[in-house]
Design a protein around this motif. Structure first.
Motif, PDB file in Angstrom:
ATOM      1  N   THR A 106      -5.592 -11.761   2.921  1.00 17.03           N
ATOM      2  CA  THR A 106      -6.419 -10.553   2.813  1.00 17.03           C
ATOM      3  C   THR A 106      -7.783 -10.895   2.235  1.00 17.03           C
ATOM      4  O   THR A 106      -8.813 -10.445   2.733  1.00 17.03           O
ATOM      5  CB  THR A 106      -5.718  -9.494   1.939  1.00 17.03           C
ATOM      6  OG1 THR A 106      -4.467  -9.160   2.544  1.00 17.03           O
ATOM      7  CG2 THR A 106      -6.560  -8.244   1.807  1.00 17.03           C
ATOM      8  N   PHE A 107      -7.795 -11.708   1.183  1.00 14.55           N
ATOM      9  CA  PHE A 107      -9.058 -12.141   0.578  1.00 14.55           C
ATOM     10  C   PHE A 107      -9.940 -12.838   1.612  1.00 14.55           C
ATOM     11  O   PHE A 107     -11.133 -12.559   1.732  1.00 14.55           O
ATOM     12  CB  PHE A 107      -8.782 -13.079  -0.602  1.00 14.55           C
ATOM     13  CG  PHE A 107     -10.003 -13.813  -1.064  1.00 14.55           C
ATOM     14  CD1 PHE A 107     -10.937 -13.198  -1.883  1.00 14.55           C
ATOM     15  CD2 PHE A 107     -10.243 -15.120  -0.655  1.00 14.55           C
ATOM     16  CE1 PHE A 107     -12.079 -13.864  -2.288  1.00 14.55           C
ATOM     17  CE2 PHE A 107     -11.373 -15.792  -1.058  1.00 14.55           C
ATOM     18  CZ  PHE A 107     -12.300 -15.165  -1.882  1.00 14.55           C
ATOM     19  N   ALA A 108      -9.347 -13.768   2.371  1.00 15.16           N
ATOM     20  CA  ALA A 108     -10.115 -14.528   3.357  1.00 15.16           C
ATOM     21  C   ALA A 108     -10.688 -13.610   4.433  1.00 15.16           C
ATOM     22  O   ALA A 108     -11.852 -13.744   4.819  1.00 15.16           O
ATOM     23  CB  ALA A 108      -9.241 -15.607   3.989  1.00 15.16           C
ATOM     24  N   LEU A 109      -9.886 -12.675   4.911  1.00 14.57           N
ATOM     25  CA  LEU A 109     -10.376 -11.749   5.939  1.00 14.57           C
ATOM     26  C   LEU A 109     -11.521 -10.897   5.400  1.00 14.57           C
ATOM     27  O   LEU A 109     -12.517 -10.667   6.099  1.00 14.57           O
ATOM     28  CB  LEU A 109      -9.234 -10.864   6.447  1.00 14.57           C
ATOM     29  CG  LEU A 109      -8.173 -11.587   7.268  1.00 14.57           C
ATOM     30  CD1 LEU A 109      -6.977 -10.672   7.529  1.00 14.57           C
ATOM     31  CD2 LEU A 109      -8.764 -12.091   8.579  1.00 14.57           C
ATOM     32  N   ARG A 110     -11.394 -10.423   4.178  1.00  7.83           N
ATOM     33  CA  ARG A 110     -12.479  -9.637   3.579  1.00  7.83           C
ATOM     34  C   ARG A 110     -13.734 -10.488   3.415  1.00  7.83           C
ATOM     35  O   ARG A 110     -14.846 -10.016   3.649  1.00  7.83           O
ATOM     36  CB  ARG A 110     -12.028  -9.073   2.243  1.00  7.83           C
ATOM     37  CG  ARG A 110     -11.007  -7.961   2.396  1.00  7.83           C
ATOM     38  CD  ARG A 110     -10.509  -7.477   1.047  1.00  7.83           C
ATOM     39  NE  ARG A 110      -9.520  -6.423   1.217  1.00  7.83           N
ATOM     40  CZ  ARG A 110      -8.727  -6.011   0.260  1.00  7.83           C
ATOM     41  NH1 ARG A 110      -8.778  -6.578  -0.941  1.00  7.83           N
ATOM     42  NH2 ARG A 110      -7.859  -5.050   0.482  1.00  7.83           N
ATOM     43  N   ASP A 116     -11.272  -3.896   8.111  1.00 11.50           N
ATOM     44  CA  ASP A 116     -10.003  -3.196   7.938  1.00 11.50           C
ATOM     45  C   ASP A 116      -8.912  -4.084   7.345  1.00 11.50           C
ATOM     46  O   ASP A 116      -7.732  -3.792   7.492  1.00 11.50           O
ATOM     47  CB  ASP A 116      -9.532  -2.585   9.249  1.00 11.50           C
ATOM     48  CG  ASP A 116      -9.400  -3.632  10.363  1.00 11.50           C
ATOM     49  OD1 ASP A 116      -9.772  -4.787  10.147  1.00 11.50           O
ATOM     50  OD2 ASP A 116      -8.904  -3.268  11.441  1.00 11.50           O
ATOM     51  N   ALA A 117      -9.299  -5.163   6.645  1.00 13.39           N
ATOM     52  CA  ALA A 117      -8.301  -6.030   6.008  1.00 13.39           C
ATOM     53  C   ALA A 117      -7.694  -5.275   4.829  1.00 13.39           C
ATOM     54  O   ALA A 117      -8.407  -4.758   3.977  1.00 13.39           O
ATOM     55  CB  ALA A 117      -8.950  -7.321   5.524  1.00 13.39           C
ATOM     56  N   VAL A 118      -6.386  -5.187   4.811  1.00  9.44           N
ATOM     57  CA  VAL A 118      -5.712  -4.475   3.731  1.00  9.44           C
ATOM     58  C   VAL A 118      -4.746  -5.416   3.032  1.00  9.44           C
ATOM     59  O   VAL A 118      -4.154  -6.294   3.644  1.00  9.44           O
ATOM     60  CB  VAL A 118      -4.955  -3.229   4.247  1.00  9.44           C
ATOM     61  CG1 VAL A 118      -5.926  -2.196   4.768  1.00  9.44           C
ATOM     62  CG2 VAL A 118      -3.944  -3.592   5.315  1.00  9.44           C
ATOM     63  N   HIS A 119      -4.610  -5.182   1.746  1.00  3.97           N
ATOM     64  CA  HIS A 119      -3.658  -5.985   0.964  1.00  3.97           C
ATOM     65  C   HIS A 119      -2.259  -5.477   1.262  1.00  3.97           C
ATOM     66  O   HIS A 119      -2.009  -4.277   1.229  1.00  3.97           O
ATOM     67  CB  HIS A 119      -3.983  -5.856  -0.520  1.00  3.97           C
ATOM     68  CG  HIS A 119      -3.137  -6.726  -1.388  1.00  3.97           C
ATOM     69  ND1 HIS A 119      -3.250  -8.088  -1.381  1.00  3.97           N
ATOM     70  CD2 HIS A 119      -2.162  -6.442  -2.261  1.00  3.97           C
ATOM     71  CE1 HIS A 119      -2.390  -8.605  -2.235  1.00  3.97           C
ATOM     72  NE2 HIS A 119      -1.709  -7.619  -2.783  1.00  3.97           N
ATOM     73  N   PRO A 120      -1.336  -6.399   1.572  1.00  2.00           N
ATOM     74  CA  PRO A 120       0.014  -5.960   1.917  1.00  2.00           C
ATOM     75  C   PRO A 120       0.731  -5.298   0.758  1.00  2.00           C
ATOM     76  O   PRO A 120       0.510  -5.498  -0.352  1.00  2.00           O
ATOM     77  CB  PRO A 120       0.722  -7.258   2.305  1.00  2.00           C
ATOM     78  CG  PRO A 120      -0.151  -8.381   1.867  1.00  2.00           C
ATOM     79  CD  PRO A 120      -1.500  -7.813   1.580  1.00  2.00           C
TER      80      PRO A 120
END
Length: 120
Positions: A106-110, A116-120
């Motif tokens: 998630t960090f990398a995508l952000r 729209d990267a969300v933390h699982p």
């Protein structure tokens, strides 16, 4: 399709690795195993550079295709390699749990600019 390094890139990596190993072996007779930290650090650097090359190419492709916002692919790749290494093996890491890799993803995508990267 899996990434395959061009022969020239692989040859360069192989030559860099050989030079580092040769330098490390050259230090052993004079300094003994006290120099092992330098050799280990140099070896890690070789692998980080390899990851950097792959990431930079994929980031640049994502920018070209419009999947990622405009950015300096080399700089972003460097930051992601460093962040990943620190998060997974650095001195600040607490014990990694089942959520570590999804959170890092998630960090990398952000960091790449995926809105729209969300933390699982």
């Amino acid at each position: 399709m899996p990434y395959r390094r061009p022969p020239a890139v692989q040859a360069r990596f192989d030559a860099q690795r050989a030079a580092i190993v040769e330098a490390g072996l050259g230090l052993l007779p004079e300094h003994g195993y006290a120099c092992r930290t330098t050799a280990a650090g140099a070896e890690r650097l070789v692998f980080r550079r390899a990851f950097h090359v792959v990431l930079a190419e994929r980031i640049a492709a994502g920018v070209r295709s419009g999947e990622l916002p405009p950015q300096d692919a080399g700089l972003t790749a460097s930051a992601l390699v460093a962040a990943g290494a620190e998060a997974l093996t650095g001195p600040l890491i607490r014990e990694a749990g089942p959520g570590t890799v999804p959170a890092l993803l998630t960090f990398a995508l952000r960091a790449l600019g995926v809105p729209d990267a969300v933390h699982p």
